[in-house]
Design a protein around this motif. Structure first.
Motif, PDB file in Angstrom:
ATOM      1  N   SER A 112      13.121 -72.790   7.271  1.00 50.37           N
ATOM      2  CA  SER A 112      14.269 -72.709   7.823  1.00 50.37           C
ATOM      3  C   SER A 112      15.174 -71.493   7.157  1.00 50.37           C
ATOM      4  O   SER A 112      16.142 -71.340   7.881  1.00 50.37           O
ATOM      5  N   SER A 113      14.982 -71.073   6.255  1.00 49.09           N
ATOM      6  CA  SER A 113      15.621 -69.910   5.475  1.00 49.09           C
ATOM      7  C   SER A 113      15.671 -68.762   6.218  1.00 49.09           C
ATOM      8  O   SER A 113      16.486 -67.760   6.282  1.00 49.09           O
ATOM      9  N   LYS A 114      14.412 -68.499   7.159  1.00 52.73           N
ATOM     10  CA  LYS A 114      14.247 -67.333   7.902  1.00 52.73           C
ATOM     11  C   LYS A 114      14.594 -67.382   9.368  1.00 52.73           C
ATOM     12  O   LYS A 114      14.432 -66.555  10.320  1.00 52.73           O
ATOM     13  N   VAL A 115      15.029 -68.545  10.115  1.00 49.94           N
ATOM     14  CA  VAL A 115      15.323 -68.918  11.387  1.00 49.94           C
ATOM     15  C   VAL A 115      16.784 -69.101  11.342  1.00 49.94           C
ATOM     16  O   VAL A 115      17.449 -69.967  10.786  1.00 49.94           O
ATOM     17  N   ILE A 116      17.439 -68.189  12.283  1.00 51.70           N
ATOM     18  CA  ILE A 116      18.789 -68.373  12.367  1.00 51.70           C
ATOM     19  C   ILE A 116      19.195 -68.593  13.882  1.00 51.70           C
ATOM     20  O   ILE A 116      18.524 -68.047  14.777  1.00 51.70           O
ATOM     21  N   ALA A 117      20.415 -69.039  13.875  1.00 56.88           N
ATOM     22  CA  ALA A 117      21.202 -68.808  15.312  1.00 56.88           C
ATOM     23  C   ALA A 117      21.951 -67.520  15.494  1.00 56.88           C
ATOM     24  O   ALA A 117      22.720 -67.230  14.588  1.00 56.88           O
ATOM     25  N   GLY A 118      21.802 -66.964  16.585  1.00 52.52           N
ATOM     26  CA  GLY A 118      22.498 -65.830  17.036  1.00 52.52           C
ATOM     27  C   GLY A 118      23.686 -66.327  17.862  1.00 52.52           C
ATOM     28  O   GLY A 118      23.607 -67.368  18.504  1.00 52.52           O
ATOM     29  N   THR A 119      24.592 -65.177  18.146  1.00 54.70           N
ATOM     30  CA  THR A 119      25.455 -65.307  19.172  1.00 54.70           C
ATOM     31  C   THR A 119      25.247 -64.301  20.299  1.00 54.70           C
ATOM     32  O   THR A 119      24.634 -63.159  19.904  1.00 54.70           O
ATOM     33  N   ILE A 120      25.560 -64.678  21.500  1.00 54.24           N
ATOM     34  CA  ILE A 120      25.515 -63.764  22.496  1.00 54.24           C
ATOM     35  C   ILE A 120      26.923 -63.015  22.903  1.00 54.24           C
ATOM     36  O   ILE A 120      27.872 -63.898  23.068  1.00 54.24           O
ATOM     37  N   ASP A 121      27.180 -61.884  22.654  1.00 55.49           N
ATOM     38  CA  ASP A 121      28.371 -61.273  23.325  1.00 55.49           C
ATOM     39  C   ASP A 121      27.887 -60.060  24.281  1.00 55.49           C
ATOM     40  O   ASP A 121      27.390 -59.160  23.842  1.00 55.49           O
ATOM     41  N   GLN A 122      28.382 -60.340  25.583  1.00 59.66           N
ATOM     42  CA  GLN A 122      28.288 -59.452  26.469  1.00 59.66           C
ATOM     43  C   GLN A 122      26.551 -59.319  26.707  1.00 59.66           C
ATOM     44  O   GLN A 122      25.927 -60.247  27.041  1.00 59.66           O
ATOM     45  N   SER A 123      25.974 -58.202  26.464  1.00 58.91           N
ATOM     46  CA  SER A 123      24.358 -58.362  26.618  1.00 58.91           C
ATOM     47  C   SER A 123      23.710 -57.985  25.446  1.00 58.91           C
ATOM     48  O   SER A 123      22.632 -57.542  25.108  1.00 58.91           O
ATOM     49  N   ASN A 124      24.729 -58.391  24.413  1.00 56.68           N
ATOM     50  CA  ASN A 124      24.124 -58.281  23.008  1.00 56.68           C
ATOM     51  C   ASN A 124      23.787 -59.579  22.384  1.00 56.68           C
ATOM     52  O   ASN A 124      24.826 -60.570  22.401  1.00 56.68           O
ATOM     53  N   LEU A 125      22.730 -59.537  21.575  1.00 63.12           N
ATOM     54  CA  LEU A 125      22.575 -60.928  20.579  1.00 63.12           C
ATOM     55  C   LEU A 125      22.867 -60.200  19.367  1.00 63.12           C
ATOM     56  O   LEU A 125      22.512 -59.349  18.836  1.00 63.12           O
ATOM     57  N   VAL A 126      23.850 -61.047  18.938  1.00 63.40           N
ATOM     58  CA  VAL A 126      24.585 -60.472  17.353  1.00 63.40           C
ATOM     59  C   VAL A 126      24.332 -61.419  16.335  1.00 63.40           C
ATOM     60  O   VAL A 126      24.464 -62.677  16.476  1.00 63.40           O
ATOM     61  N   ILE A 127      23.988 -60.960  15.309  1.00 67.51           N
ATOM     62  CA  ILE A 127      23.820 -61.499  13.921  1.00 67.51           C
ATOM     63  C   ILE A 127      24.442 -60.654  12.645  1.00 67.51           C
ATOM     64  O   ILE A 127      24.649 -59.722  12.849  1.00 67.51           O
ATOM     65  N   PRO A 128      24.942 -61.463  11.556  1.00 68.89           N
ATOM     66  CA  PRO A 128      25.570 -60.761  10.702  1.00 68.89           C
ATOM     67  C   PRO A 128      24.370 -59.957   9.877  1.00 68.89           C
ATOM     68  O   PRO A 128      23.403 -60.541   9.805  1.00 68.89           O
ATOM     69  N   ALA A 129      24.697 -58.845   9.307  1.00 65.54           N
ATOM     70  CA  ALA A 129      23.758 -57.888   8.701  1.00 65.54           C
ATOM     71  C   ALA A 129      23.459 -58.722   7.232  1.00 65.54           C
ATOM     72  O   ALA A 129      22.220 -58.566   6.830  1.00 65.54           O
ATOM     73  N   ASN A 130      24.041 -59.542   6.739  1.00 63.17           N
ATOM     74  CA  ASN A 130      23.944 -60.097   5.498  1.00 63.17           C
ATOM     75  C   ASN A 130      22.875 -61.207   5.619  1.00 63.17           C
ATOM     76  O   ASN A 130      22.511 -61.889   4.292  1.00 63.17           O
ATOM     77  N   VAL A 131      22.507 -61.660   6.713  1.00 57.29           N
ATOM     78  CA  VAL A 131      21.423 -62.879   6.900  1.00 57.29           C
ATOM     79  C   VAL A 131      20.186 -62.336   6.098  1.00 57.29           C
ATOM     80  O   VAL A 131      19.314 -63.049   5.885  1.00 57.29           O
ATOM     81  N   PHE A 132      20.105 -61.265   5.964  1.00 58.71           N
ATOM     82  CA  PHE A 132      18.905 -60.537   5.349  1.00 58.71           C
ATOM     83  C   PHE A 132      19.174 -60.522   3.543  1.00 58.71           C
ATOM     84  O   PHE A 132      17.892 -60.625   2.765  1.00 58.71           O
ATOM     85  N   ASP A 133      20.058 -60.854   3.177  1.00 58.18           N
ATOM     86  CA  ASP A 133      20.223 -60.735   1.555  1.00 58.18           C
ATOM     87  C   ASP A 133      19.831 -61.966   0.892  1.00 58.18           C
ATOM     88  O   ASP A 133      19.966 -62.973   1.403  1.00 58.18           O
ATOM     89  N   GLU A 134      19.328 -61.923  -0.088  1.00 60.98           N
ATOM     90  CA  GLU A 134      18.740 -62.923  -0.956  1.00 60.98           C
ATOM     91  C   GLU A 134      19.698 -62.872  -2.092  1.00 60.98           C
ATOM     92  O   GLU A 134      20.264 -61.939  -2.639  1.00 60.98           O
ATOM     93  N   LYS A 135      19.684 -63.954  -3.129  1.00 65.25           N
ATOM     94  CA  LYS A 135      20.581 -64.351  -4.187  1.00 65.25           C
ATOM     95  C   LYS A 135      20.107 -63.314  -5.130  1.00 65.25           C
ATOM     96  O   LYS A 135      20.940 -63.013  -5.829  1.00 65.25           O
TER      97      LYS A 135
END
Length: 144
Positions: A30-53
């Motif tokens: 679950s920690s590596k599966v995220i929901a993205g959003t679609i804005d026009q023709s881009n799938l968008v995710i925050p860059a900080n989803v890769f950050d670990e504690k």
């Protein structure tokens, strides 16, 4: 030990072990599966989803969206270098599974690198790669 006591002991041990395995798998997956959003023709995710504690970063995340038939696996190489791959096997279209730095087809065993290159057949075509740009701490994965 009597049969009833033996079965009771074994049953509790199996249930406890099963619960532990489920908890471990949920924690990993679950920690590596995220929901993205679609804005026009881009799938968008925050860059900080890769950050670990602990200050390190995840090597990849799997991005899903209801409008996408297949998820997209995004690998992080550096702070500014990402590779986004369609998780669809080029052999017969099965959804791929991620195993660290490789993707594998559960149907026939084809394997692909984290750059989308075929490493083991029967697939003979590389994966579809989406261009990734970074804007305002967001990753924009072009679906064009």
């Amino acid at each position: 030990m009597e049969r009833k006591a033996f079965l009771k002991t074994c049953g509790f041990a199996c249930l406890g072990g099963g619960a532990l395995v489920v908890a471990m798998l949920e924690g990993c997956g679950s920690s590596k599966v995220i929901a993205g959003t679609i804005d026009q023709s881009n799938l968008v995710i925050p860059a900080n989803v890769f950050d670990e504690k602990n200050g390190s970063f995840k090597k990849y995340v799997v991005v899903q969206h209801p409008k996408l038939k297949y998820p997209v696996c995004v690998y992080r190489s550096t702070d500014t270098e990402y590779t986004a791959l369609l998780m669809r096997c080029t052999h017969q279209g099965a959804e791929l599974q991620v195993f660290g730095d490789r993707l594998e087809c559960p149907a026939h065993g084809s394997q692909f690198s984290n750059k989308g290159q075929v490493k083991n057949g029967p697939a003979d075509t590389n994966l579809r790669i989406f261009p990734v740009t970074i804007e305002n701490n967001q990753l924009l994965i072009s679906l064009k």
